[in-house]
Motif scaffolding. Structure first.
Motif, short mmCIF file in Angstrom:
data_model
loop_
_atom_site.label_atom_id
_atom_site.label_comp_id
_atom_site.label_asym_id
_atom_site.label_seq_id
_atom_site.Cartn_x
_atom_site.Cartn_y
_atom_site.Cartn_z
N HIS B 146 34.70 12.08 12.37
CA HIS B 146 35.94 11.69 13.06
C HIS B 146 35.63 10.70 14.20
CE1 HIS B 146 39.69 12.06 15.30
NE2 HIS B 146 40.22 12.68 14.26
N PRO B 147 36.51 9.71 14.39
CA PRO B 147 36.29 8.75 15.48
C PRO B 147 36.10 9.37 16.86
CG PRO B 147 37.97 7.92 14.00
CD PRO B 147 37.66 9.33 13.54
N MET B 148 36.52 10.60 17.05
CA MET B 148 36.32 11.22 18.37
C MET B 148 34.83 11.54 18.61
SD MET B 148 38.04 14.98 17.86
CE MET B 148 37.27 16.30 16.91
N TRP B 184 41.15 13.08 7.36
CA TRP B 184 42.52 13.31 6.93
C TRP B 184 43.52 12.29 7.46
CZ3 TRP B 184 46.81 14.60 10.03
CH2 TRP B 184 46.52 14.77 11.38
N TRP B 185 43.29 11.75 8.65
CA TRP B 185 44.23 10.87 9.34
C TRP B 185 44.26 9.45 8.75
CZ3 TRP B 185 41.89 6.53 10.95
CH2 TRP B 185 40.48 6.59 10.98
N ASN B 187 44.81 6.32 6.56
CA ASN B 187 45.73 5.93 5.48
C ASN B 187 45.02 5.24 4.31
OD1 ASN B 187 45.41 3.78 7.32
ND2 ASN B 187 47.21 2.74 6.51
N TRP B 210 42.89 21.07 10.60
CA TRP B 210 43.02 20.51 11.95
C TRP B 210 44.10 21.29 12.68
CZ3 TRP B 210 40.44 16.58 14.57
CH2 TRP B 210 41.00 16.18 15.79
N VAL B 212 46.80 22.31 15.44
CA VAL B 212 47.74 21.60 16.32
C VAL B 212 48.27 22.58 17.34
CG1 VAL B 212 49.89 20.28 16.44
CG2 VAL B 212 48.41 20.06 14.44
N PRO B 213 47.92 22.48 18.63
CA PRO B 213 46.98 21.50 19.17
C PRO B 213 45.53 21.94 18.92
CG PRO B 213 47.71 22.94 20.92
CD PRO B 213 48.47 23.34 19.68
N THR B 214 44.63 20.98 19.00
CA THR B 214 43.19 21.27 18.98
C THR B 214 42.71 21.28 20.43
OG1 THR B 214 42.82 20.30 16.81
CG2 THR B 214 40.95 20.33 18.31
N ASP B 216 39.28 22.08 21.51
CA ASP B 216 37.86 21.86 21.78
C ASP B 216 37.32 20.82 20.81
OD1 ASP B 216 35.33 23.35 23.20
OD2 ASP B 216 34.81 22.70 21.17
N PHE B 217 36.45 19.96 21.31
CA PHE B 217 35.96 18.86 20.48
C PHE B 217 35.06 19.33 19.34
CE2 PHE B 217 37.67 16.18 23.71
CZ PHE B 217 37.92 14.98 23.07
N CYS B 228 47.36 21.15 10.05
CA CYS B 228 48.26 20.12 9.50
C CYS B 228 47.67 19.31 8.36
CB CYS B 228 48.72 19.20 10.62
SG CYS B 228 47.40 18.26 11.37
#
Lengths: 276, 276
Positions: B146-148, B184-185, B187, B210, B212-214, B216-217, B228
């Motif tokens: 994930h980009p995070m 997942w995010w 497109n 994932w 909602v809300p998450t 912790d990283f 979701c």
């Protein structure tokens, strides 16, 4: 690479960056610090007389760059979508009242439905409020948010998606806000900024930094230079499109909010000159 | 949409999903629960006799799907890059010893240099360890994160980037791991899964959800159905490529780790049958 910044003439600060201050404190302190631009978060307008707000801004020669934020269009619940439309219409009124040429849209997402469905509802929402925005002379800037917000804050997570939507809606009043925090990781960023500029769709440029490690999903943004984003490189790409607007410092940070805000404003100025 | 899952024959669990258990406990409990596949995290191999580990796995007819994890190639420090190479060579030995056909690569990133520089070092690292991987009969799966995590864990953040790298290296021994949590995010996910499959590069499929809300990283992943992600839709895309491997349940969760792990394993089986 962008040219070195040598003065504060293109520095804008978001009121939420100095969250402990109300609008009057923001205006007085930004002005005293030689910061010409302000982006107004709507929380500081709540319960205020908008004419008085405008007067304070004018008295201090503040350039109102934008109002943050509209958006949050998607919901599985049609009634909630209407509430969002109404709130965006109010945001347009507020922006017009304080002389803001742009509203930043945090577009929203509802994890109970697909991202595509949320994106469709975002487009529908923007199209619905667009006549009012035009009538008020207020432009709408779609801000793609980092993919870590795709579950609840924005189904638009890349500049490519924002560009797609702008081109589909095809209005002079709909463009994008490029925020380095949300987009720095994307290897298509340079080409999408170019595309955005070619279509006259680049309405705003937001700066801060990505802390390594980042410890909170919302309020652990860094000051430029604190983290790993090459902000100057991205500013260079933005300016190559002909963009000559402000670099808007938008930092949500429990750490900085807990410090003396006047000292923090000095740090922001230093970071803007050195690391933006 | 994928066909409904009706049995556990393609269910694999990562040992880190049931972190409180050591390897023997994982093997015995997965086997008792009718779970045929296991992906072994290297922490449970530390200090163990690998022949004994292999014996325990064989005694319980466990199918070793992969070893996690190698990678972490980039660093501004050349000595650290060499340490990473050596560690990856050890991972290859461990994978071969326990009969794992694949090592999952969390590729790494160093926020002190550009993402492109980190990506170059990832490619260099993979090319360096490739001869040993081939000799051992162990494949390498690049897992886009994930980009995070772009600041510190992986400079490869989309399936497109992973596909690009695989095609550039162009070896039967280098492919990708598709993890719904990380991708997942996006497109472009469906088209990139298709591309990946066409090139015979889809080595592994990881599932979770994932929240909602998450909050912790790292350790707030959800069980399928908690969040979701439309996991079944993504599994459908994966299976359309001809992939007939395991769905690997990889969940880092302080919440679930604090619960009874046998009961949790039952929940995993239910979630696999209902929401995967």
């Amino acid at each position: 690479m962008a040219k070195q910044i040598t003065d504060l003439s293109k520095l804008c600060v978001h009121t939420l960056t100095t969250k402990p201050w109300d609008l009057k404190q923001c205006v007085e302190n930004y002005n005293a610090a030689g910061i010409p631009g302000i982006t107004i978060w709507r929380n500081v307008l709540e319960g205020q007389n908008l004419n008085e707000c405008k007067q304070i801004l004018d008295d201090h020669n503040m350039d109102v760059v934008s109002v943050a934020r509209g958006g949050f269009f998607p919901s599985v619940d049609a009634a909630k979508r209407q509430v969002a439309i109404d709130d965006n219409l109010l945001a347009i009124e507020q922006a017009a009242a304080v002389g803001a040429p742009v509203i930043v849209l945090v577009c929203g997402a509802d994890g109970k439905q697909s991202l595509q469905k949320s994106r469709d509802q975002i487009r529908e929402g923007i199209v619905k409020i667009l006549p009012d925005a035009k009538a008020a002379g207020v432009k709408l800037a779609i801000e793609p948010l980092h993919p870590m917000y795709a579950g609840d804050r924005s189904a638009i997570n890349t500049l490519a998606q924002a560009n797609d939507m702008c081109e589909e809606i095809n209005s002079d009043f709909v463009g994008v806000a490029v925020d380095v925090y949300h987009l720095w990781w994307d290897n298509n960023l340079q080409s999408e900024i170019k595309r955005c500029g070619q279509n006259q769709n680049l309405f705003a440029f937001h700066v801060c930094d990505w802390n390594v490690p980042t410890t909170d999903f919302l309020n652990d943004r860094g000051l430029m230079g604190d983290g790993c984003i090459n902000v100057a490189q991205i500013r260079g790409w933005v300016e190559e499109t002909g963009f000559d607007g402000y670099s808007e410092v938008e930092i949500f940070s429990d750490k900085y909010w807990a410090t003396d805000q006047k000292e923090y404003l000095n740090k922001i100025k230093e970071a803007y000159l050195k690391h933006t």
